[in-house]
Design a protein around this motif. Structure first.
Motif, PDB file in Angstrom:
ATOM      1  N   ALA A  71     -17.257   4.538  21.848  1.00  0.00           N
ATOM      2  CA  ALA A  71     -16.498   5.595  21.021  1.00  0.00           C
ATOM      3  C   ALA A  71     -15.205   4.691  20.556  1.00  0.00           C
ATOM      4  O   ALA A  71     -14.116   5.047  21.119  1.00  0.00           O
ATOM      5  N   PRO A  72     -15.572   3.804  19.486  1.00  0.00           N
ATOM      6  CA  PRO A  72     -14.256   3.154  19.266  1.00  0.00           C
ATOM      7  C   PRO A  72     -13.263   3.972  18.578  1.00  0.00           C
ATOM      8  O   PRO A  72     -13.376   5.168  18.028  1.00  0.00           O
ATOM      9  N   THR A  73     -11.866   3.551  18.493  1.00  0.00           N
ATOM     10  CA  THR A  73     -10.858   4.486  18.007  1.00  0.00           C
ATOM     11  C   THR A  73     -10.986   4.668  16.531  1.00  0.00           C
ATOM     12  O   THR A  73     -11.730   3.699  15.637  1.00  0.00           O
ATOM     13  N   PRO A  74     -10.726   5.886  16.085  1.00  0.00           N
ATOM     14  CA  PRO A  74     -11.087   6.083  14.454  1.00  0.00           C
ATOM     15  C   PRO A  74     -10.305   5.390  13.613  1.00  0.00           C
ATOM     16  O   PRO A  74      -9.060   4.916  13.858  1.00  0.00           O
ATOM     17  N   ASP A  75     -10.801   5.349  12.408  1.00  0.00           N
ATOM     18  CA  ASP A  75      -9.773   4.854  11.172  1.00  0.00           C
ATOM     19  C   ASP A  75      -8.552   5.807  10.836  1.00  0.00           C
ATOM     20  O   ASP A  75      -8.727   7.049  10.958  1.00  0.00           O
ATOM     21  N   GLU A  76      -7.532   5.348  10.483  1.00  0.00           N
ATOM     22  CA  GLU A  76      -6.445   6.214   9.818  1.00  0.00           C
ATOM     23  C   GLU A  76      -6.409   6.482   8.743  1.00  0.00           C
ATOM     24  O   GLU A  76      -6.917   5.534   7.732  1.00  0.00           O
ATOM     25  N   PHE A  77      -6.046   7.992   8.311  1.00  0.00           N
ATOM     26  CA  PHE A  77      -5.660   8.164   6.906  1.00  0.00           C
ATOM     27  C   PHE A  77      -4.369   7.449   6.669  1.00  0.00           C
ATOM     28  O   PHE A  77      -3.281   7.859   6.970  1.00  0.00           O
ATOM     29  N   GLU A  78      -4.348   6.269   5.796  1.00  0.00           N
ATOM     30  CA  GLU A  78      -3.150   5.669   5.348  1.00  0.00           C
ATOM     31  C   GLU A  78      -2.979   5.897   3.965  1.00  0.00           C
ATOM     32  O   GLU A  78      -3.593   5.937   3.035  1.00  0.00           O
ATOM     33  N   VAL A  79      -1.502   6.166   3.910  1.00  0.00           N
ATOM     34  CA  VAL A  79      -0.942   6.277   2.857  1.00  0.00           C
ATOM     35  C   VAL A  79       0.236   4.892   2.539  1.00  0.00           C
ATOM     36  O   VAL A  79       1.380   5.063   2.856  1.00  0.00           O
ATOM     37  N   LEU A  80      -0.186   4.102   1.869  1.00  0.00           N
ATOM     38  CA  LEU A  80       0.616   2.802   1.728  1.00  0.00           C
ATOM     39  C   LEU A  80       1.082   2.621   0.101  1.00  0.00           C
ATOM     40  O   LEU A  80       0.336   2.870  -0.763  1.00  0.00           O
ATOM     41  N   GLU A  81       2.331   2.468   0.078  1.00  0.00           N
ATOM     42  CA  GLU A  81       2.964   1.949  -1.163  1.00  0.00           C
ATOM     43  C   GLU A  81       3.669   0.424  -0.982  1.00  0.00           C
ATOM     44  O   GLU A  81       4.359   0.207  -0.278  1.00  0.00           O
ATOM     45  N   THR A  82       3.337  -0.088  -1.999  1.00  0.00           N
ATOM     46  CA  THR A  82       3.988  -1.690  -2.281  1.00  0.00           C
ATOM     47  C   THR A  82       4.862  -1.524  -3.484  1.00  0.00           C
ATOM     48  O   THR A  82       4.841  -0.906  -4.606  1.00  0.00           O
ATOM     49  N   VAL A  83       6.100  -2.246  -3.374  1.00  0.00           N
ATOM     50  CA  VAL A  83       7.179  -2.755  -4.469  1.00  0.00           C
ATOM     51  C   VAL A  83       7.038  -3.863  -4.476  1.00  0.00           C
ATOM     52  O   VAL A  83       7.244  -4.998  -3.656  1.00  0.00           O
ATOM     53  N   PRO A  84       6.935  -4.477  -6.024  1.00  0.00           N
ATOM     54  CA  PRO A  84       7.162  -5.801  -6.207  1.00  0.00           C
ATOM     55  C   PRO A  84       8.257  -6.433  -5.810  1.00  0.00           C
ATOM     56  O   PRO A  84       9.458  -5.796  -5.780  1.00  0.00           O
ATOM     57  N   GLY A  85       8.208  -7.768  -5.356  1.00  0.00           N
ATOM     58  CA  GLY A  85       9.298  -8.580  -4.703  1.00  0.00           C
ATOM     59  C   GLY A  85       9.608  -8.074  -3.314  1.00  0.00           C
ATOM     60  O   GLY A  85      10.502  -8.778  -2.648  1.00  0.00           O
ATOM     61  N   MET A  86       8.811  -7.056  -2.688  1.00  0.00           N
ATOM     62  CA  MET A  86       9.204  -6.700  -1.196  1.00  0.00           C
ATOM     63  C   MET A  86       8.112  -7.198  -0.286  1.00  0.00           C
ATOM     64  O   MET A  86       6.912  -7.243  -0.884  1.00  0.00           O
ATOM     65  N   GLN A  87       8.492  -7.660   0.736  1.00  0.00           N
ATOM     66  CA  GLN A  87       7.480  -8.219   1.695  1.00  0.00           C
ATOM     67  C   GLN A  87       6.797  -7.012   2.620  1.00  0.00           C
ATOM     68  O   GLN A  87       7.581  -5.852   2.878  1.00  0.00           O
TER      69      GLN A  87
END
Length: 244
Positions: free
Chosen positions: A43-59
């Motif tokens: 019963a491995p841990t489930p995947d997350e519903f991810e909401v990711l945003e990137t900004v140019p020039g940001m790490q």
């Protein structure tokens, strides 16, 4: 004279007269009652519903996955069992295969009970049943996979603690019924892994103030403060959910 030998390790490990105690139950099918020896469960841990945003020039990136609630949201998880059925008779092995597919696959979302979790259950539906029939050694290897809600759900409402069923490493005894005669501030504990909705059972004339909508109270993880006013009792009825 030549002799033919084959591995007898399965026969040595699995005593057919021994009671099978580990397994799963789904709908009307109970693996232990059908002579299925549990080999592995996963019963491995489930995947997350991810909401990711990137900004140019940001790490890195901004993570908005918790939607401002402070909780993470997960997809269904897969719970799988691998079992062995031992019989030299082909018809016996084929019958078990048919019974598994016939009794598991047509069902919709049901409770999935696992002997490994005596006071919790999964909730989901059977995703697949696959078999590997080994006629040489008289064994059928069965893999059953369920698609389940990401959290395990308690079999008992909080406060309905049965001593024999308590899982001590992860249990908190707490009162969920409160009396009031006038005004009182109460703190309701949700010691589970996520917020839950509690049904409110009220006797007398009691008004409650807090995170309450349409007779249901939202209980976040940890202590939840409410104000109760009036004369009578109020009970919070909910089932703890755990990330096992």
């Amino acid at each position: 004279m030549e002799y033919g030998f084959h591995d007898l390790c399965i026969s040595k490990i699995l005593d057919q007269n021994e009671n099978i105690t580990e397994g799963f139950e789904f709908g009307s099918f109970n693996s232990t009652e059908n002579s299925l020896w549990l080999v592995t469960r996963d019963a491995p841990t489930p995947d997350e519903f991810e909401v990711l945003e990137t900004v140019p020039g940001m790490q890195g990136s901004y993570d908005f996955s918790d939607l401002g609630t402070g909780e993470r949201f997960f997809q269904n998880r897969e719970v799988s069992y691998q079992c062995l059925f031992i019989s030299q008779e082909y018809i016996d092995r084929k019958t078990i295969e048919h019974e598994l597919k016939r009794k598991l696959m047509p069902l919709g979302i049901q409770n999935l009970y696992d002997s490994h979790m005596p006071v919790h259950h999964w909730q989901g539906k059977c995703k697949s049943v696959s078999v590997d029939d080994d006629a040489k050694y008289g064994k059928l290897t069965v893999t059953v996979t369920f698609s389940c809600y990401p959290f395990a759900i308690s079999n008992y409402a909080e406060g309905d603690d049965l001593w024999d069923d308590v899982y001590f490493p992860d249990w908190t005894f707490s009162e969920q019924k409160y009396s009031v005669n006038g005004f009182k501030i109460i703190n309701v504990l949700n010691s589970g892994s996520k917020s839950v909705q509690a049904d409110l059972k009220i006797s007398g004339t009691v008004r409650i103030e807090g995170d309450v909508v349409a007779g249901k109270a939202t209980l976040k993880r940890g202590l939840n403060s409410f104000q109760i006013i009036g004369n009578g009792t109020i009970e919070f009825i909910f089932y703890r959910e755990e990330m096992f």
